[in-house]
Design a protein around this motif. Sequence first.
Motif, PDB file in Angstrom:
ATOM      1  N   PHE A   8       0.819  -1.213   0.000  1.00 25.14           N
ATOM      2  CA  PHE A   8       0.000   0.000   0.000  1.00 25.14           C
ATOM      3  C   PHE A   8       0.848   1.257   0.000  1.00 25.14           C
ATOM      4  CE2 PHE A   8      -2.649  -3.201   1.995  1.00 25.14           C
ATOM      5  CZ  PHE A   8      -3.770  -3.110   1.202  1.00 25.14           C
ATOM      6  N   VAL A   9       0.220   2.313  -0.447  1.00 23.42           N
ATOM      7  CA  VAL A   9       0.782   3.647  -0.302  1.00 23.42           C
ATOM      8  C   VAL A   9       0.053   4.268   0.879  1.00 23.42           C
ATOM      9  CG1 VAL A   9       0.976   5.918  -1.368  1.00 23.42           C
ATOM     10  CG2 VAL A   9       1.254   3.862  -2.760  1.00 23.42           C
ATOM     11  N   ILE A  10       0.795   4.909   1.745  1.00 30.60           N
ATOM     12  CA  ILE A  10       0.187   5.618   2.870  1.00 30.60           C
ATOM     13  C   ILE A  10       0.232   7.090   2.531  1.00 30.60           C
ATOM     14  CG2 ILE A  10       0.350   6.141   5.322  1.00 30.60           C
ATOM     15  CD1 ILE A  10       1.986   3.293   5.219  1.00 30.60           C
ATOM     16  N   ASN A  11      -0.946   7.675   2.345  1.00 27.69           N
ATOM     17  CA  ASN A  11      -1.007   9.059   1.906  1.00 27.69           C
ATOM     18  C   ASN A  11      -1.926   9.848   2.836  1.00 27.69           C
ATOM     19  OD1 ASN A  11      -1.052  11.467   0.562  1.00 27.69           O
ATOM     20  ND2 ASN A  11      -1.425  10.571  -1.445  1.00 27.69           N
ATOM     21  N   VAL A  12      -1.338  10.524   3.797  1.00 34.80           N
ATOM     22  CA  VAL A  12      -2.124  11.307   4.751  1.00 34.80           C
ATOM     23  C   VAL A  12      -2.609  12.614   4.144  1.00 34.80           C
ATOM     24  CG1 VAL A  12      -1.042  10.285   6.785  1.00 34.80           C
ATOM     25  CG2 VAL A  12      -0.075  12.348   5.789  1.00 34.80           C
ATOM     26  N   ASN A  13      -2.087  12.981   2.978  1.00 29.15           N
ATOM     27  CA  ASN A  13      -2.500  14.230   2.334  1.00 29.15           C
ATOM     28  C   ASN A  13      -3.791  14.085   1.539  1.00 29.15           C
ATOM     29  OD1 ASN A  13      -0.217  15.602   3.309  1.00 29.15           O
ATOM     30  ND2 ASN A  13       1.007  14.765   1.647  1.00 29.15           N
ATOM     31  N   VAL A  14      -4.181  12.853   1.246  1.00 29.04           N
ATOM     32  CA  VAL A  14      -5.419  12.602   0.514  1.00 29.04           C
ATOM     33  C   VAL A  14      -6.522  12.381   1.533  1.00 29.04           C
ATOM     34  CG1 VAL A  14      -6.568  11.044  -1.095  1.00 29.04           C
ATOM     35  CG2 VAL A  14      -4.164  11.598  -1.406  1.00 29.04           C
ATOM     36  N   ASN A  15      -7.682  12.919   1.271  1.00 28.66           N
ATOM     37  CA  ASN A  15      -8.794  12.790   2.204  1.00 28.66           C
ATOM     38  C   ASN A  15      -9.411  11.394   2.088  1.00 28.66           C
ATOM     39  OD1 ASN A  15     -10.658  13.401   4.126  1.00 28.66           O
ATOM     40  ND2 ASN A  15     -11.928  14.676   2.797  1.00 28.66           N
ATOM     41  N   VAL A  16      -8.702  10.401   2.625  1.00 29.96           N
ATOM     42  CA  VAL A  16      -9.153   9.018   2.577  1.00 29.96           C
ATOM     43  C   VAL A  16     -10.073   8.710   3.748  1.00 29.96           C
ATOM     44  CG1 VAL A  16      -8.348   6.630   2.778  1.00 29.96           C
ATOM     45  CG2 VAL A  16      -7.114   8.241   1.348  1.00 29.96           C
ATOM     46  N   SER A  17      -9.779   9.267   4.899  1.00 32.85           N
ATOM     47  CA  SER A  17     -10.496   8.924   6.116  1.00 32.85           C
ATOM     48  C   SER A  17     -11.410  10.055   6.580  1.00 32.85           C
ATOM     49  CB  SER A  17      -9.498   8.598   7.220  1.00 32.85           C
ATOM     50  OG  SER A  17     -10.178   8.317   8.411  1.00 32.85           O
ATOM     51  N   ASN A  18     -12.545   9.661   7.129  1.00 29.36           N
ATOM     52  CA  ASN A  18     -13.472  10.614   7.734  1.00 29.36           C
ATOM     53  C   ASN A  18     -13.259  10.723   9.238  1.00 29.36           C
ATOM     54  OD1 ASN A  18     -14.772  11.047   5.244  1.00 29.36           O
ATOM     55  ND2 ASN A  18     -15.973   9.180   5.548  1.00 29.36           N
ATOM     56  N   ASP A  19     -12.383   9.910   9.774  1.00 29.87           N
ATOM     57  CA  ASP A  19     -12.138   9.860  11.211  1.00 29.87           C
ATOM     58  C   ASP A  19     -11.148  10.945  11.611  1.00 29.87           C
ATOM     59  OD1 ASP A  19     -11.493   9.235  13.844  1.00 29.87           O
ATOM     60  OD2 ASP A  19     -11.101   7.123  13.442  1.00 29.87           O
ATOM     61  N   PRO A  20     -11.540  11.844  12.542  1.00 29.84           N
ATOM     62  CA  PRO A  20     -10.602  12.903  12.964  1.00 29.84           C
ATOM     63  C   PRO A  20      -9.389  12.358  13.724  1.00 29.84           C
ATOM     64  CG  PRO A  20     -12.596  12.959  14.292  1.00 29.84           C
ATOM     65  CD  PRO A  20     -12.833  11.939  13.216  1.00 29.84           C
ATOM     66  N   PHE A  21      -9.474  11.112  14.209  1.00 29.82           N
ATOM     67  CA  PHE A  21      -8.354  10.507  14.938  1.00 29.82           C
ATOM     68  C   PHE A  21      -7.572   9.520  14.071  1.00 29.82           C
ATOM     69  CE2 PHE A  21     -11.597  11.562  18.129  1.00 29.82           C
ATOM     70  CZ  PHE A  21     -10.869  12.472  18.870  1.00 29.82           C
ATOM     71  N   ALA A  22      -7.798   9.558  12.765  1.00 28.82           N
ATOM     72  CA  ALA A  22      -7.107   8.641  11.849  1.00 28.82           C
ATOM     73  C   ALA A  22      -5.603   8.912  11.864  1.00 28.82           C
ATOM     74  CB  ALA A  22      -7.656   8.813  10.437  1.00 28.82           C
ATOM     75  N   TYR A  23      -4.859   7.855  11.757  1.00 28.00           N
ATOM     76  CA  TYR A  23      -3.405   7.968  11.620  1.00 28.00           C
ATOM     77  C   TYR A  23      -2.896   6.699  10.935  1.00 28.00           C
ATOM     78  CZ  TYR A  23      -2.907   4.870  15.682  1.00 28.00           C
ATOM     79  OH  TYR A  23      -2.965   3.803  16.539  1.00 28.00           O
ATOM     80  N   PRO A  24      -1.770   6.767  10.266  1.00 30.19           N
ATOM     81  CA  PRO A  24      -1.243   5.591   9.549  1.00 30.19           C
ATOM     82  C   PRO A  24      -0.620   4.582  10.515  1.00 30.19           C
ATOM     83  CG  PRO A  24       0.194   7.470   9.227  1.00 30.19           C
ATOM     84  CD  PRO A  24      -0.984   7.963  10.013  1.00 30.19           C
ATOM     85  N   LYS A  25      -1.422   3.654  10.994  1.00 28.76           N
ATOM     86  CA  LYS A  25      -0.966   2.684  11.995  1.00 28.76           C
ATOM     87  C   LYS A  25       0.247   1.887  11.535  1.00 28.76           C
ATOM     88  CE  LYS A  25      -5.599   2.293  13.830  1.00 28.76           C
ATOM     89  NZ  LYS A  25      -6.824   1.493  13.891  1.00 28.76           N
ATOM     90  N   VAL A  26       0.300   1.551  10.252  1.00 30.03           N
ATOM     91  CA  VAL A  26       1.405   0.712   9.763  1.00 30.03           C
ATOM     92  C   VAL A  26       2.730   1.457   9.652  1.00 30.03           C
ATOM     93  CG1 VAL A  26      -0.129  -0.876   8.535  1.00 30.03           C
ATOM     94  CG2 VAL A  26       0.854   1.072   7.328  1.00 30.03           C
ATOM     95  N   SER A  27       2.713   2.766   9.789  1.00 26.65           N
ATOM     96  CA  SER A  27       3.972   3.514   9.647  1.00 26.65           C
ATOM     97  C   SER A  27       4.960   3.178  10.761  1.00 26.65           C
ATOM     98  CB  SER A  27       3.713   5.016   9.596  1.00 26.65           C
ATOM     99  OG  SER A  27       3.185   5.470  10.816  1.00 26.65           O
TER     100      SER A  27
END
Length: 150
Positions: A50-69
Motif C-alpha cells: 500500500f501507499v500511505i497518503n495522509v495528504n489525501v482525504n481518505v479517512s473521515n475519522d478525525p483521529f485517523a493515523y497511519p498505523k502501519v507507519s
Amino acid sequence: MGSSMCLFIPILLPFLFSMFNFLNTSSSFPTQPLCNDFERFALLQFKQSFVINVNVNVSNDPFAYPKVSSWNSGEANDCCSWDGVQCDRVTDHVIGLDLSSSYLCGSINSSSSLFRLVHLEKLNLADNDFNYSQISPSIRYLSVGNKTNY
C-alpha cells in the motif's frame, strides 16, 4: 530479646536479598506475546503493498493515523506490539488486525500476504481507499468465525 533480634537480622538479610533478586529477574519475563517470524513477515509485506497518503482525504475519522507507519523489520521489534495488531497470549499468533482509518491506498488482490495470517479472528480495514477492490475468494482461508469489516 534485643540480642536475639540482632542475630536474626544478619541471617534474614541474605534470604530477603535473594528473594528480591528472584522477583526482580522473573518480572523481566515478557508478559506480552511474541510474534512469530512468518506472521511478522506477512504483515510487513501487507504494509508494503500500500501507499500511505495522509495528504489525501481518505479517512473521515478525525483521529485517523497511519498505523502501519510504525511497523518495521527490526529483529527486536515484535509485531504483537505494533499498532493495530492483536496476538493470542497463549499461541502468540496474530488473531486481530485493526487498520481502520489508516490512510491505506491501494488494492487487495488474491495473492495478498493478508491471507497468510490464517489465525485471524478479527479484521477491520474500514475507512481506507482500496480502489474498489473486489473481495478475493482467498478470504475463505482465514479462520472460521472471523469478524471482518471493510
